[in-house]
Motif scaffolding. Sequence first.
Motif, PDB file in Angstrom:
ATOM      1  N   THR A  45       0.854  -1.183   0.000  1.00 39.78           N
ATOM      2  CA  THR A  45       0.000   0.000   0.000  1.00 39.78           C
ATOM      3  C   THR A  45       0.887   1.229   0.000  1.00 39.78           C
ATOM      4  O   THR A  45       2.056   1.173   0.411  1.00 39.78           O
ATOM      5  CB  THR A  45      -0.914   0.024   1.240  1.00 39.78           C
ATOM      6  N   ASP A  51      -3.390   0.719  -3.545  1.00 35.57           N
ATOM      7  CA  ASP A  51      -3.268  -0.591  -2.907  1.00 35.57           C
ATOM      8  C   ASP A  51      -3.009  -1.638  -3.981  1.00 35.57           C
ATOM      9  O   ASP A  51      -3.686  -1.650  -5.022  1.00 35.57           O
ATOM     10  CB  ASP A  51      -4.561  -0.983  -2.177  1.00 35.57           C
ATOM     11  N   GLU A 104      -9.104   2.185   0.255  1.00 33.06           N
ATOM     12  CA  GLU A 104      -9.459   0.954   0.958  1.00 33.06           C
ATOM     13  C   GLU A 104     -10.840   0.465   0.544  1.00 33.06           C
ATOM     14  O   GLU A 104     -11.039  -0.738   0.308  1.00 33.06           O
ATOM     15  CB  GLU A 104      -9.411   1.187   2.468  1.00 33.06           C
ATOM     16  N   SER A 151     -10.561  -1.119  -2.855  1.00 32.97           N
ATOM     17  CA  SER A 151      -9.950  -2.447  -2.769  1.00 32.97           C
ATOM     18  C   SER A 151     -10.967  -3.479  -2.318  1.00 32.97           C
ATOM     19  O   SER A 151     -11.106  -4.563  -2.912  1.00 32.97           O
ATOM     20  CB  SER A 151      -8.759  -2.418  -1.803  1.00 32.97           C
TER      21      SER A 151
END
Length: 673
Positions: free
Chosen positions: A29, A120, A195, A198
Amino acid sequence: MGRVIEELIARANRLGSDPRNTNYAGGNTSAKGSELDPVTGQPVELLWVKGSGGDLGTLTEAGLAVLRLDRLRALVDVYPGVEREDEMVAAFDYCLHGRGGAAPSIDTAMHGLVDAAHVDHLHPDSGIALATAADGQKLTEQCFGDRVVWVPWRRPGFQLGLDIAAIKAENPRAIGCILGGHGITAWGDTSDEAEAHSLEIIRTAERFLAEHGRPEPFGPVVHEPLPEAERRARAAVLAPVLRGLASTDRRQIGHFTDSDVVLDFLSRKEHPRLAALGTSCPDHFLRTKVRPLVVDLPPTAPLDAVIERVRELHAEYREEYRAYYERHSTVDSPPMRGADPAIVLVPGVGMFSFGADAQTARVAGEFYVNAINVMRGAEAVSSYAPIDESEKFRIEYWSLEEAKLQRRPKPKPLATRVALVTGGGSGIGKAIARRLVAEGACVVVADLQDASELAGELGGPDKAVSVVADVTDEEQIAAAVRAAALAFGGLDLVVNNAGLSISKPLLETSVRDWELQHDVMARGSFLVSREAARLMIAQGIGGDIVYIASKNGVFAGPNNIAYGAAKADQAHQVRLLAAELGEHGIRVNGVNPDGVVQGSGIFAGGWGAQRAAVYGVPEEELGAFYAKRTLLKREVLPEHVANAVFALTGGELSHTTGLHVPVDAGVAAAFLR
């Protein structure tokens, strides 16, 4: 910029702690931001990204590489092309900010060149299932529409970073991409958005596979797993044999897994075909090797037949691996690292995985479980089609991967050794267990009392496990040795330390006093040595047996008939077993301590008071009394005995067997003759 780093680490830890999102030490990340340059006082754009070899789930600030974005992006202008892209990794060092933190990984370009504040890169099973499906591009479009873009397989590196940067620029609606044969990459303007993107890709892929996948993608069950007790008993016998074979080129630690995922895969018709295709994600096959060794006998086959077949298959595996190396190696390839399997699959029993330490062996098995999940997903919606063998070789024997391996710290002296210490929960045994773990060994702590707290202190299941065992009980000793085989693959070093003592004159010594001490020390050592030798001989890579005897096995002291005779028995067992087991490469040696008062369970249990009464000194002064009668005038402590065990087994005395090492500060009457 403290908040940027805090958010990045928190995001990495959340993503990395869920095995559905990525594997151990897999993925990375990053975050971009600005900070004042301490030299110019002007703002400078920086990239913080997980460094080489780190793990997202446990990432800390020390694991981040820190680079200047202007210099990193300027590398595009000097990029010499895909044929020379490996040269760019060395150039990352010239982009570091200050000390730079951790070493930059191969994926640094991806994070720096993609025009997003947060990126990521992960290896989720669901994402790799789509990435390794024969029609992965079509499935990605069907699953995500234009929200996620397909990227054909390309080896990680600078060019892949350029490719993904271009794809993001060309697809403004996209939140990420599926990397063919590899994993996923997602991005966002904030840490939370990256996030969320992802997790959206991962969970959407999971739902797609569940909703569109056919039942039983591995085919029908052809062999049910053995019942648990039978399965684990068979595994305990196979483990040392397999470990010995897997250690042909270099000694390995083993790990056994019989999870439902593994047993179901091995029960199905298609597992031989799929296993032969090997794993696909680079993180997978770097740890599992290009393919596993698969035993091609049914679970009910006689154990002797399985062992014979395993030996044949191992020889074939080594020949095939060498042929694989020779097919693809060039004059610039690193030397072949070893032809033994990292994964062995036994239908009905489970999976055995191997590595340079217990964590590496365990993680290799976890990666193969990831691979099974990937194969299930790909086969459910399409057919599993991993990257070509030649591409796998390019990564396995990549010069950058070789450089990473060369950066690993030098192994400790007892690395790859598995030890069993009896009476290991306290006193001398505890000190020995601590020293062996400190020197790199995996240790099974055997004691009458539960020693799981000590095992935890020693580092937990990747370093130490505990078993409750009475050394006078044959079945409990056999169970302790089986526990070593299942926990770490086998056994290399046994310390016969369990003991007790009752100090009485001859006329007051009862038959029970005599039998108890001989049962624990003479008979117990015999039972432990016999069971350990049985395993070591099957394992075929030698070993060490060390007896913690006593100067009392040589020195005739008063009021000590039962203890002294039991210790003399142990002392001669050393000589007898050294003579018998030498042909198997098993060395047998002893340590003869003087009275160890401090930290001793024996002395605390009444022996100290008895011996103090014999010598007419206060019990609290017994240690000092023993010291005064020695040539060196020093008291013997548990750590001194542990030092002797390490000296005998640490590698420098490789040609020594049948020896007793005095650890008594010099008791002339106990000199060996």
